[in-house]
Design a protein around this motif. Structure first.
Motif, PDB file in Angstrom:
ATOM      1  N   PHE A  85      39.915 -50.430 -36.003  1.00 13.92           N
ATOM      2  CA  PHE A  85      38.686 -50.585 -35.210  1.00 13.92           C
ATOM      3  C   PHE A  85      38.617 -49.904 -34.074  1.00 13.92           C
ATOM      4  O   PHE A  85      39.474 -49.515 -33.357  1.00 13.92           O
ATOM      5  N   GLY A  86      37.239 -49.434 -33.768  1.00 13.09           N
ATOM      6  CA  GLY A  86      36.945 -48.695 -32.602  1.00 13.09           C
ATOM      7  C   GLY A  86      35.563 -48.271 -32.408  1.00 13.09           C
ATOM      8  O   GLY A  86      34.844 -48.859 -33.042  1.00 13.09           O
ATOM      9  N   ASP A  87      35.503 -47.530 -31.569  1.00  9.06           N
ATOM     10  CA  ASP A  87      34.084 -46.891 -31.011  1.00  9.06           C
ATOM     11  C   ASP A  87      33.927 -45.412 -30.998  1.00  9.06           C
ATOM     12  O   ASP A  87      34.811 -44.855 -31.685  1.00  9.06           O
ATOM     13  N   GLU A  88      33.062 -44.862 -30.445  1.00  5.90           N
ATOM     14  CA  GLU A  88      32.832 -43.282 -30.548  1.00  5.90           C
ATOM     15  C   GLU A  88      34.213 -42.661 -30.040  1.00  5.90           C
ATOM     16  O   GLU A  88      34.620 -41.690 -30.354  1.00  5.90           O
ATOM     17  N   THR A  89      34.863 -43.525 -29.010  1.00  2.58           N
ATOM     18  CA  THR A  89      36.237 -42.947 -28.467  1.00  2.58           C
ATOM     19  C   THR A  89      37.450 -42.736 -29.523  1.00  2.58           C
ATOM     20  O   THR A  89      38.414 -42.403 -29.479  1.00  2.58           O
ATOM     21  N   SER A  90      37.066 -43.581 -30.748  1.00  2.60           N
ATOM     22  CA  SER A  90      38.109 -43.851 -31.612  1.00  2.60           C
ATOM     23  C   SER A  90      38.024 -42.976 -32.857  1.00  2.60           C
ATOM     24  O   SER A  90      38.610 -43.010 -34.009  1.00  2.60           O
ATOM     25  N   LEU A  91      36.926 -42.196 -33.022  1.00  2.73           N
ATOM     26  CA  LEU A  91      36.546 -41.460 -33.959  1.00  2.73           C
ATOM     27  C   LEU A  91      37.758 -40.416 -34.550  1.00  2.73           C
ATOM     28  O   LEU A  91      37.994 -40.187 -35.833  1.00  2.73           O
ATOM     29  N   GLY A  92      38.309 -39.787 -33.377  1.00  3.05           N
ATOM     30  CA  GLY A  92      39.317 -38.800 -33.496  1.00  3.05           C
ATOM     31  C   GLY A  92      40.501 -39.423 -34.147  1.00  3.05           C
ATOM     32  O   GLY A  92      41.205 -39.055 -35.219  1.00  3.05           O
ATOM     33  N   LEU A  93      40.763 -40.626 -33.696  1.00  2.65           N
ATOM     34  CA  LEU A  93      41.974 -41.597 -34.461  1.00  2.65           C
ATOM     35  C   LEU A  93      41.558 -41.812 -35.775  1.00  2.65           C
ATOM     36  O   LEU A  93      42.551 -41.674 -36.640  1.00  2.65           O
ATOM     37  N   ALA A  94      40.542 -42.311 -36.188  1.00  3.30           N
ATOM     38  CA  ALA A  94      39.943 -42.449 -37.477  1.00  3.30           C
ATOM     39  C   ALA A  94      40.158 -41.120 -38.461  1.00  3.30           C
ATOM     40  O   ALA A  94      40.834 -41.393 -39.450  1.00  3.30           O
ATOM     41  N   CYS A  95      39.621 -40.017 -37.836  1.00  3.17           N
ATOM     42  CA  CYS A  95      40.030 -39.161 -38.859  1.00  3.17           C
ATOM     43  C   CYS A  95      41.418 -38.588 -38.807  1.00  3.17           C
ATOM     44  O   CYS A  95      41.728 -37.940 -39.837  1.00  3.17           O
ATOM     45  N   SER A  96      42.092 -38.820 -37.816  1.00  2.88           N
ATOM     46  CA  SER A  96      43.372 -38.550 -37.892  1.00  2.88           C
ATOM     47  C   SER A  96      44.321 -39.406 -38.935  1.00  2.88           C
ATOM     48  O   SER A  96      45.472 -39.137 -39.626  1.00  2.88           O
ATOM     49  N   GLU A 139      32.230 -49.739 -34.005  1.00  3.20           N
ATOM     50  CA  GLU A 139      31.061 -50.158 -33.111  1.00  3.20           C
ATOM     51  C   GLU A 139      30.379 -49.100 -32.623  1.00  3.20           C
ATOM     52  O   GLU A 139      31.201 -48.317 -31.651  1.00  3.20           O
ATOM     53  N   LEU A 140      29.318 -48.585 -32.876  1.00  7.02           N
ATOM     54  CA  LEU A 140      28.666 -47.435 -32.478  1.00  7.02           C
ATOM     55  C   LEU A 140      27.142 -47.482 -31.826  1.00  7.02           C
ATOM     56  O   LEU A 140      26.656 -48.457 -32.438  1.00  7.02           O
ATOM     57  N   LEU A 200      31.403 -37.610 -41.168  1.00  5.95           N
ATOM     58  CA  LEU A 200      32.872 -37.310 -41.054  1.00  5.95           C
ATOM     59  C   LEU A 200      33.569 -37.823 -42.150  1.00  5.95           C
ATOM     60  O   LEU A 200      34.557 -37.574 -42.591  1.00  5.95           O
ATOM     61  N   GLN A 201      33.072 -38.247 -43.085  1.00  5.82           N
ATOM     62  CA  GLN A 201      33.271 -38.646 -44.529  1.00  5.82           C
ATOM     63  C   GLN A 201      34.193 -39.586 -44.306  1.00  5.82           C
ATOM     64  O   GLN A 201      35.498 -39.714 -45.016  1.00  5.82           O
ATOM     65  N   LEU A 202      34.211 -40.673 -43.490  1.00  6.80           N
ATOM     66  CA  LEU A 202      35.266 -41.714 -43.270  1.00  6.80           C
ATOM     67  C   LEU A 202      35.036 -42.886 -44.451  1.00  6.80           C
ATOM     68  O   LEU A 202      33.511 -43.479 -44.322  1.00  6.80           O
ATOM     69  N   GLU A 203      35.787 -42.690 -45.342  1.00 10.54           N
ATOM     70  CA  GLU A 203      35.601 -43.822 -46.350  1.00 10.54           C
ATOM     71  C   GLU A 203      35.734 -45.339 -45.917  1.00 10.54           C
ATOM     72  O   GLU A 203      36.416 -45.400 -45.133  1.00 10.54           O
ATOM     73  N   ASN A 204      35.279 -46.207 -46.830  1.00 12.08           N
ATOM     74  CA  ASN A 204      35.443 -47.685 -46.381  1.00 12.08           C
ATOM     75  C   ASN A 204      35.110 -48.009 -45.019  1.00 12.08           C
ATOM     76  O   ASN A 204      36.216 -48.431 -44.195  1.00 12.08           O
ATOM     77  N   CYS A 205      34.083 -47.728 -44.646  1.00  9.22           N
ATOM     78  CA  CYS A 205      33.876 -47.841 -43.320  1.00  9.22           C
ATOM     79  C   CYS A 205      32.813 -48.695 -43.040  1.00  9.22           C
ATOM     80  O   CYS A 205      31.545 -48.567 -43.641  1.00  9.22           O
ATOM     81  N   THR A 206      32.684 -49.660 -42.155  1.00 10.54           N
ATOM     82  CA  THR A 206      31.389 -50.657 -41.881  1.00 10.54           C
ATOM     83  C   THR A 206      31.255 -50.300 -40.502  1.00 10.54           C
ATOM     84  O   THR A 206      32.200 -50.195 -39.663  1.00 10.54           O
ATOM     85  N   VAL A 207      29.906 -49.715 -40.015  1.00 11.94           N
ATOM     86  CA  VAL A 207      29.486 -49.560 -38.650  1.00 11.94           C
ATOM     87  C   VAL A 207      28.468 -50.750 -38.251  1.00 11.94           C
ATOM     88  O   VAL A 207      27.693 -51.001 -38.819  1.00 11.94           O
ATOM     89  N   PHE A 208      28.825 -51.173 -36.942  1.00 14.83           N
ATOM     90  CA  PHE A 208      28.139 -52.172 -36.385  1.00 14.83           C
ATOM     91  C   PHE A 208      27.483 -51.575 -35.181  1.00 14.83           C
ATOM     92  O   PHE A 208      28.132 -50.562 -34.561  1.00 14.83           O
ATOM     93  N   THR A 209      26.345 -52.137 -34.702  1.00 19.09           N
ATOM     94  CA  THR A 209      25.549 -51.594 -33.578  1.00 19.09           C
ATOM     95  C   THR A 209      26.370 -52.221 -32.366  1.00 19.09           C
ATOM     96  O   THR A 209      26.732 -53.206 -32.411  1.00 19.09           O
ATOM     97  N   LYS A 210      26.502 -51.215 -31.607  1.00 25.18           N
ATOM     98  CA  LYS A 210      27.255 -51.601 -30.247  1.00 25.18           C
ATOM     99  C   LYS A 210      26.446 -52.254 -29.313  1.00 25.18           C
ATOM    100  O   LYS A 210      25.334 -51.827 -28.653  1.00 25.18           O
ATOM    101  N   ILE A 267      44.725 -51.972 -36.152  1.00 23.94           N
ATOM    102  CA  ILE A 267      44.705 -50.794 -35.060  1.00 23.94           C
ATOM    103  C   ILE A 267      43.646 -51.229 -34.157  1.00 23.94           C
ATOM    104  O   ILE A 267      42.413 -50.886 -34.752  1.00 23.94           O
ATOM    105  N   LEU A 268      43.490 -51.567 -32.971  1.00 25.91           N
ATOM    106  CA  LEU A 268      42.415 -52.081 -32.098  1.00 25.91           C
ATOM    107  C   LEU A 268      42.400 -50.925 -30.924  1.00 25.91           C
ATOM    108  O   LEU A 268      43.272 -50.872 -30.167  1.00 25.91           O
ATOM    109  N   THR A 269      41.312 -50.143 -30.970  1.00 24.93           N
ATOM    110  CA  THR A 269      41.173 -49.082 -30.061  1.00 24.93           C
ATOM    111  C   THR A 269      39.848 -49.217 -29.555  1.00 24.93           C
ATOM    112  O   THR A 269      38.788 -49.732 -30.001  1.00 24.93           O
ATOM    113  N   GLY A 270      39.372 -47.983 -28.304  1.00 24.74           N
ATOM    114  CA  GLY A 270      38.012 -47.988 -27.975  1.00 24.74           C
ATOM    115  C   GLY A 270      37.837 -48.882 -26.636  1.00 24.74           C
ATOM    116  O   GLY A 270      38.894 -49.048 -25.806  1.00 24.74           O
TER     117      GLY A 270
END
Ligand code: FAD
Length: 238
Positions: free
Chosen positions: A125-136, A153-154, A165-175, A202-205
Motif C-alpha cells: 500500500f502507498g501513494d505517489e511516494t511509494s511508486l518507486g517501491l512498487a516498481c522495485s 491512493e493517488l 508503470l505496468q503495475l499488475e494487480n493494482c487497485t487505485v483509489f482516489t486520494k 507493506i504500508l508506506t506513503g
C-alpha cells in the motif's frame, strides 16, 4: 536527519565520498504534472541494492531527503527513481529541477527489510511516494510467484500512472482521506478476505494513512505488517 547545519552535511559528504558515486542525469520523464521519473547513469558497481533500497539525497546545503530506487541495472550503470513533485519544498524542488546532463552525487543506498522471500502473499500500500517501491517490488514478486496486490491512493491526475508503470494487480483509489478512516478501511475487501489475512502487508506513503491502516489490520489480520510512513503533513522529511 532531514535538516542540519551545512558543515555537518559537508563532513558526512567527505566521510561517504569513497562509498558514493558521481552520476549524470541521463533521462527525465514526466508521468504526470507532479510525478517525474529520473534516470541516472554512472559507475554503481560498488553500490548494493535490495528491494526498496532508498538513497539520502543532499537536496540543499542544509537539507537531505529520501528517495527509493525504483529500478537498477548495476552492470549497465543505470539507476532510476520516481519523485512526487508536491510543491516548493527542498526535495520536491531539487527533483523538479533535475534535467539531463546534471551531475548528482549518489550516496550509498540504504536497505530496508521490506521483502521476505519466505512470505507467501504480499499487499503493498502507498501513494505517489511509494511508486518507486512498487516498481522495485514488482520483478521479485513475479519472479518468485508470490500472489500480490498493490493498493495505491493517488491524486486524480495520477490515477493512470499505475498502468503506465505496468503495475499488475493494482487497485487505485482516489486520494480523498478515505485511508485515514478506520471504518472505511475495515470494509475493504482485502481486509475482509480470509484469503489475504495471512499476507505480508507493506504500508508506506502518507504516515496518517499508514497509521490508520496498520491499526485496522492489527485488529484482524495474522500476517506481518511492515509500516514505514514516508511523509507526514506539517513535518519536514521523515
Ligand atoms: C524510506 C523513504 C523512501 C521514500 N521514497 C520516496 C520516493 O521514491 N519518491 C518520493 O517522491 N518520495 C519518497 N519519499 C518521501 C519523501 O522523502 C518525502 O515526501 C519528503 O518529505 C519530501 O521532501 P520535501 O523537501 O519535498 O518536503 P518536506 O520539506 O519534507 O515537507 C514539507 C511539507 O510538505 C508536505 N509533504 C511532504 N511530502 C509530501 C508529499 N509527497 N505529498 C504531499 N505533501 C508532502 C508535508 O506537509 C511537509 O510538512 C520517501 C521517504 C522515505 C522515508
Amino acid at each position: 536527519m532531514p535538516s542540519a547545519p551545512k558543515w555537518v552535511f559537508d563532513v558526512f559528504d567527505r566521510l561517504l565520498s569513497s562509498k558514493s558515486s558521481s552520476m549524470v542525469v541521463s533521462k527525465v520523464e514526466y508521468l504526470s504534472n507532479t510525478v517525474k521519473r529520473i534516470q541516472f547513469k554512472g559507475n554503481i558497481k560498488k553500490l548494493n541494492f535490495g528491494v526498496g533500497s532508498f538513497i539520502d539525497f543532499r537536496v540543499s546545503d542544509t537539507e537531505a531527503r529520501r528517495y527509493t530506487v525504483s529500478y537498477v541495472n548495476a552492470a549497465g550503470g543505470i539507476l532510476e527513481l520516481i519523485a512526487h513533485l508536491h510543491g516548493e519544498a527542498p526535495g520536491s524542488s531539487f527533483m523538479g529541477n533535475l534535467s539531463v546532463g546534471d551531475k548528482v552525487n549518489i550516496n550509498p543506498p540504504r536497505p530496508y527489510k521490506y521483502y521476505d522471500p519466505s512470505a507467501e502473499r504480499y499487499i503493498i500500500f502507498g501513494d505517489e511516494t511509494s511508486l518507486g517501491l512498487a516498481c522495485s517490488f514488482l520483478p521479485v514478486l513475479l519472479k518468485n510467484r508470490h500472489p500480490f496486490h498493490f493498493y495505491l491512493e493517488l491524486a486524480e491526475e495520477n490515477k493512470n500512472i499505475a498502468s503506465l508503470l505496468q503495475l499488475e494487480n493494482c487497485t487505485v483509489f482516489t486520494k480523498n482521506g478515505s485511508f485515514g478512516n478506520e471504518k472505511w478501511l475495515n470494509d475493504l475487501p482485502i481486509v475482509q478476505s480470509p484469503e489475504w489475512q495471512q499476507s505480508n502487508f507493506i504500508l508506506t506513503g502518507n504516515a496518517k494513512s499508514v497509521r490508520a491502516f496498520r491499526k485496522v489490520l492489527k485488529a484482524r489480520n495474522q500476517g506481518k505488517i511492515i509500516s514505514h510512513g514516508y511523509w507526514l503533513e506539517g513535518k519536514k522529511g521523515l
